[in-house]
Design a protein around this motif. Structure first.
Motif, mmCIF file in Angstrom:
data_model
loop_
_atom_site.group_PDB
_atom_site.id
_atom_site.type_symbol
_atom_site.label_atom_id
_atom_site.label_comp_id
_atom_site.label_asym_id
_atom_site.label_seq_id
_atom_site.Cartn_x
_atom_site.Cartn_y
_atom_site.Cartn_z
ATOM 1 N N TYR A 99 45.310 30.247 38.117
ATOM 2 C CA TYR A 99 45.284 30.383 39.755
ATOM 3 C C TYR A 99 44.193 31.297 40.150
ATOM 4 O O TYR A 99 43.242 31.226 41.182
ATOM 5 N N LEU A 100 43.742 32.652 39.318
ATOM 6 C CA LEU A 100 42.851 33.454 39.522
ATOM 7 C C LEU A 100 41.455 32.785 39.474
ATOM 8 O O LEU A 100 40.589 33.105 40.221
ATOM 9 N N ASN A 101 41.235 32.042 38.433
ATOM 10 C CA ASN A 101 39.833 31.390 38.198
ATOM 11 C C ASN A 101 39.556 30.408 39.061
ATOM 12 O O ASN A 101 38.666 30.279 39.488
ATOM 13 N N MET A 102 40.863 29.629 39.410
ATOM 14 C CA MET A 102 40.366 28.519 40.503
ATOM 15 C C MET A 102 40.101 29.240 41.951
ATOM 16 O O MET A 102 39.204 28.650 42.558
ATOM 17 N N ALA A 103 40.918 30.286 42.269
ATOM 18 C CA ALA A 103 40.602 31.006 43.416
ATOM 19 C C ALA A 103 39.058 31.410 43.564
ATOM 20 O O ALA A 103 38.316 31.199 44.508
ATOM 21 N N LYS A 104 38.629 32.066 42.357
ATOM 22 C CA LYS A 104 37.171 32.581 42.278
ATOM 23 C C LYS A 104 36.335 31.440 42.251
ATOM 24 O O LYS A 104 35.250 31.232 42.880
ATOM 25 N N LYS A 105 36.523 30.303 41.462
ATOM 26 C CA LYS A 105 35.540 29.236 41.293
ATOM 27 C C LYS A 105 35.636 28.086 42.749
ATOM 28 O O LYS A 105 34.291 28.003 43.138
ATOM 29 N N MET A 106 36.740 28.211 43.270
ATOM 30 C CA MET A 106 36.643 27.267 44.524
ATOM 31 C C MET A 106 36.590 28.060 45.694
ATOM 32 O O MET A 106 36.472 27.548 46.866
ATOM 33 N N LYS A 107 36.666 29.436 45.652
ATOM 34 C CA LYS A 107 36.709 30.532 46.806
ATOM 35 C C LYS A 107 37.822 30.121 47.809
ATOM 36 O O LYS A 107 37.659 29.956 48.992
ATOM 37 N N ILE A 108 38.865 30.023 47.111
ATOM 38 C CA ILE A 108 40.089 30.103 47.897
ATOM 39 C C ILE A 108 40.647 31.448 48.260
ATOM 40 O O ILE A 108 40.656 32.204 47.316
ATOM 41 N N SER A 109 40.991 31.611 49.382
ATOM 42 C CA SER A 109 41.590 32.944 49.722
ATOM 43 C C SER A 109 42.991 33.103 48.941
ATOM 44 O O SER A 109 43.711 32.345 48.952
ATOM 45 N N CYS A 110 42.803 34.404 48.124
ATOM 46 C CA CYS A 110 44.124 34.852 47.361
ATOM 47 C C CYS A 110 44.444 36.222 47.299
ATOM 48 O O CYS A 110 43.647 37.150 47.307
ATOM 49 N N LEU A 111 45.811 36.206 47.703
ATOM 50 C CA LEU A 111 46.225 37.645 47.750
ATOM 51 C C LEU A 111 47.316 37.804 46.580
ATOM 52 O O LEU A 111 48.329 36.964 46.395
ATOM 53 N N LEU A 112 46.960 39.001 45.768
ATOM 54 C CA LEU A 112 48.041 39.221 44.642
ATOM 55 C C LEU A 112 48.913 40.426 45.181
ATOM 56 O O LEU A 112 48.355 41.352 45.695
ATOM 57 N N ILE A 113 50.027 40.056 44.707
ATOM 58 C CA ILE A 113 51.214 41.005 45.202
ATOM 59 C C ILE A 113 52.131 41.323 44.075
ATOM 60 O O ILE A 113 52.512 40.549 43.306
ATOM 61 N N ARG A 114 52.153 42.451 43.496
ATOM 62 C CA ARG A 114 53.152 42.931 42.546
ATOM 63 C C ARG A 114 54.337 43.132 42.804
ATOM 64 O O ARG A 114 54.748 43.716 43.870
ATOM 65 N N TYR A 115 55.290 42.352 42.081
ATOM 66 C CA TYR A 115 56.815 42.508 42.440
ATOM 67 C C TYR A 115 57.148 44.002 42.517
ATOM 68 O O TYR A 115 57.918 44.279 43.157
ATOM 69 N N GLU A 116 56.835 44.550 41.502
ATOM 70 C CA GLU A 116 57.162 46.036 41.142
ATOM 71 C C GLU A 116 56.834 46.870 42.364
ATOM 72 O O GLU A 116 57.674 47.549 43.036
ATOM 73 N N ASP A 117 55.741 46.751 42.956
ATOM 74 C CA ASP A 117 55.424 47.375 44.321
ATOM 75 C C ASP A 117 56.230 46.984 45.482
ATOM 76 O O ASP A 117 56.382 47.749 46.292
ATOM 77 N N LEU A 118 56.810 46.010 45.526
ATOM 78 C CA LEU A 118 57.649 45.415 46.627
ATOM 79 C C LEU A 118 58.848 46.269 46.369
ATOM 80 O O LEU A 118 59.518 46.496 47.487
#
Length: 259
Positions: A99-118
């Motif tokens: 997912y991270l590589n695809m978002a970077k390669k295709m320039k897709i808006s991506c938000l990472l959220i850590r479960y623990e921070d929630l």
């Protein structure tokens, strides 16, 4: 919508209207979902693999989300547990890297959220999510009100088993297993703040990955629910329930759990 199990007649399907893909690996969304769809944003919910894999082991062997296996069961199936987490760390790593590589390669808006921070403080994480979906609209007051209502009502919302500390399950892993898992999942494991000997807090996480992996402001799209599935059809995947039934007389004699 999620990239795995949501069906058209379920409530999460309506998120497809906003071209949003919600993904995590905590309970198996590395499988294809109901049908392919176009998405322009990704919310990637990540949980540390130490606890995620242990949670998966407990869920599949108790057939619940709330029970914890006894120490005796862990001891009895030590070899099986080691085999399972060795297989699962590959699923965890490939899923997030893809997912991270695809978002970077295709320039897709991506938000990472850590479960623990929630778990530590849900409000600021929910504000991030709503700002990501609806840029420029402030939902902080509504979020605070909902969280307060939920806390006061004690309405039975899902709560984690036991401690919420990151890496609480690490004592279940032998030193050699910790080493193998770390080698298979690095550098991603460390960058996400999940290395067993240097687990990062919320501030460190924001500094390390806030800008490095979260790409916003793009309008490109991708097609979700296509391609090969990550988790294989083996005893640690779809067939794990059959393994459990073989050891519990078809669930008539459940494995021992903690009271």
């Amino acid at each position: 919508m999620t990239s795995s199990s949501e069906h058209i007649d379920r409530s999460m399907w309506r998120l497809c209207t906003f071209n949003l893909c919600l993904s995590s690996t905590n309970k198996g969304p590395e499988r294809r979902g109901f049908c392919p769809f176009e998405a322009s944003k990704i919310i990637l919910l990540v949980r540390n693999p130490w606890d995620a894999m242990d949670s998966y082991f407990n869920m599949m062997l108790t057939n619940t989300h709330t029970k914890t296996l006894s120490d005796a069961v862990y001891e009895k199936f030590t070899e099986f547990y080691s085999e399972l987490v060795t297989a699962e760390i590959e699923t965890w790593t490939i899923f997030y890297r893809s997912y991270l590589n695809m978002a970077k390669k295709m320039k897709i808006s991506c938000l990472l959220i850590r479960y623990e921070d929630l778990l530590v403080d849900a409000a600021p994480e929910m504000v991030k999510i709503m700002n990501f979906i609806y840029p420029g609209i402030d939902y902080s007051e509504q979020i605070d009100a909902v969280l307060k209502e939920n806390k006061l009502a004690k309405n039975g919302s899902y709560r984690p088993r036991g401690s919420t500390k990151i890496g609480k399950s690490i004592p279940r892993y032998s030193p050699s297993l910790v080493k193998e898992i770390t080698e298979k999942s690095n550098p991603l494991l460390t960058r996400l703040g999940y290395n067993h000997d240097s687990i990062s807090n919320l501030e460190d996480w924001d500094k390390e990955l806030g800008c490095k992996y979260s790409q916003q402001g793009h309008s490109n799209t991708f097609r979700a629910n296509v391609g090969n599935e990550i988790r294989k059809d083996h005893k640690f995947g779809r067939y794990l329930s059959y393994w459990r039934k073989q050891h519990t007389d078809d669930d008539k004699s459940p494995l021992e759990t903690k009271s």
